[in-house]
Design an enzyme around this catalytic site. Structure first.
Site, PDB file in Angstrom:
ATOM      1  N   HIS A  30     -12.419   2.451  45.370  1.00 42.05           N
ATOM      2  CA  HIS A  30     -11.736   1.625  44.379  1.00 42.05           C
ATOM      3  C   HIS A  30     -12.011   2.107  42.952  1.00 42.05           C
ATOM      4  O   HIS A  30     -13.046   2.713  42.685  1.00 42.05           O
ATOM      5  CB  HIS A  30     -12.085   0.136  44.547  1.00 42.05           C
ATOM      6  CG  HIS A  30     -13.449  -0.277  44.070  1.00 42.05           C
ATOM      7  ND1 HIS A  30     -14.338  -0.950  44.866  1.00 42.05           N
ATOM      8  CD2 HIS A  30     -14.070  -0.154  42.867  1.00 42.05           C
ATOM      9  CE1 HIS A  30     -15.440  -1.205  44.181  1.00 42.05           C
ATOM     10  NE2 HIS A  30     -15.293  -0.735  42.966  1.00 42.05           N
ATOM     11  N   ASP A  50     -12.279  -4.917  33.808  1.00 39.52           N
ATOM     12  CA  ASP A  50     -12.261  -6.087  34.678  1.00 39.52           C
ATOM     13  C   ASP A  50     -13.293  -7.123  34.263  1.00 39.52           C
ATOM     14  O   ASP A  50     -14.141  -6.876  33.405  1.00 39.52           O
ATOM     15  CB  ASP A  50     -12.510  -5.672  36.139  1.00 39.52           C
ATOM     16  CG  ASP A  50     -13.542  -4.554  36.274  1.00 39.52           C
ATOM     17  OD1 ASP A  50     -14.545  -4.582  35.537  1.00 39.52           O
ATOM     18  OD2 ASP A  50     -13.345  -3.669  37.111  1.00 39.52           O
ATOM     19  N   ASN A 109     -15.724   2.588  48.559  1.00 38.82           N
ATOM     20  CA  ASN A 109     -14.462   2.536  49.315  1.00 38.82           C
ATOM     21  C   ASN A 109     -13.305   3.164  48.543  1.00 38.82           C
ATOM     22  O   ASN A 109     -12.149   3.033  48.945  1.00 38.82           O
ATOM     23  CB  ASN A 109     -14.125   1.092  49.713  1.00 38.82           C
ATOM     24  CG  ASN A 109     -13.875   0.183  48.509  1.00 38.82           C
ATOM     25  OD1 ASN A 109     -13.938   0.623  47.358  1.00 38.82           O
ATOM     26  ND2 ASN A 109     -13.598  -1.079  48.771  1.00 38.82           N
ATOM     27  N   GLU A 117      -8.898  -2.638  44.960  1.00 37.17           N
ATOM     28  CA  GLU A 117      -9.402  -2.356  46.294  1.00 37.17           C
ATOM     29  C   GLU A 117      -8.370  -1.585  47.121  1.00 37.17           C
ATOM     30  O   GLU A 117      -7.183  -1.520  46.764  1.00 37.17           O
ATOM     31  CB  GLU A 117      -9.748  -3.674  46.998  1.00 37.17           C
ATOM     32  CG  GLU A 117     -10.787  -4.529  46.281  1.00 37.17           C
ATOM     33  CD  GLU A 117     -12.210  -3.996  46.394  1.00 37.17           C
ATOM     34  OE1 GLU A 117     -12.392  -2.817  46.773  1.00 37.17           O
ATOM     35  OE2 GLU A 117     -13.144  -4.762  46.097  1.00 37.17           O
TER      36      GLU A 117
END
Length: 240
Positions: free
Chosen positions: A137, A66, A135, A142
């Site tokens: 990811h 990313d 979380n 996400e």
């Protein structure tokens, strides 16, 4: 899923680096998928040490997961800059074989398509390195990201922005969007290493390993991959 529990961050880094070393020794022209953030720093440090002892990166190709939208390659917090500082400038890798999404692309959707095509032309990723967010990811995929997603533009979750704020002078400077390799793109890698260190990752690791396979926890999709090695320290593994 092969689960390796080690004592601490340094041991996690050493275990993962050995896997990468073995991959390059078996296939000198390996295609590696690389991650950023604090988790893989120890791995990159050890790969530099391997290089200093003779490990050859000249035929290796890399694709990063990313990049932030809006940050150029010279920005101190861009992932291109991160990779240059921690790995690329310290080994004999060919810069033309290192690929990171262009966060300044005028047409972001076209950039996403271009990136997937580059991976395809390279023959796919042999070994993908992953960290995991609190979380759940992976990459910047996400919660709620469809499992069939390819490289795409994402709106970063508030929790991700908070987690990454430590790298910036203030939370207001953290980009709110990024280009991320998609979950489908990640799952097409032949082999995956998922790393995690620290108690803050324990809930996410438990959900990824023992929870249902659900888009609410993107990393849970790794349960469906045929060749995943989870390398975690004792704190991150405390709820397994």
């Amino acid at each position: 899923m092969n689960i390796v529990v080690v004592a601490n961050f340094d041991s996690m880094s050493a275990e993962a680096a050995k896997i990468v070393y073995g991959q390059i020794m078996r296939k000198p022209n390996s295609v590696l998928g690389l991650a950023t953030g604090s988790t893989p720093l120890g791995v990159y440090k050890l790969l530099v040490e391997y290089h200093n002892r003779g490990m050859d990166f000249s035929r290796v190709t890399t694709f990063n997961l990313d990049e932030y939208v809006g940050l150029g390659p010279d920005h101190p917090q861009s992932y291109r800059r991160y990779m240059h500082e921690h790995l690329f400038s310290k080994v004999n890798i060919n810069p033309e074989r290192t690929f990171i999404p262009n966060g300044l692309a005028e047409d972001l959707e076209a950039e996403c398509r271009r990136y997937d095509e580059l991976i395809r032309q390279a023959g796919g990723i042999d070994l993908q390195i992953l960290g995991i967010g609190t979380n759940g990811h992976i990459g910047f995929n996400e919660p709620g990201t469809e499992f069939g997603s390819t490289t795409h533009v994402v709106d970063l979750a508030e929790s991700t922005i908070r987690d990454n704020a430590r790298f910036f002078e203030s939370i207001d400077q953290v980009p709110t969007r990024a280009i991320s390799m998609g979950i489908k793109s990640i799952m097409q890698a032949k082999e995956i290493i998922l790393m995690a260190s620290g108690g803050s990752k324990a809930d996410a690791i438990y959900a990824a390993v023992h929870g249902p396979v659900t888009t609410a926890v993107p990393a849970s999709v790794l349960q469906l991959h045929p060749s995943v090695t989870l390398v975690v320290d004792q704190a991150a593994a405390s709820k397994l």
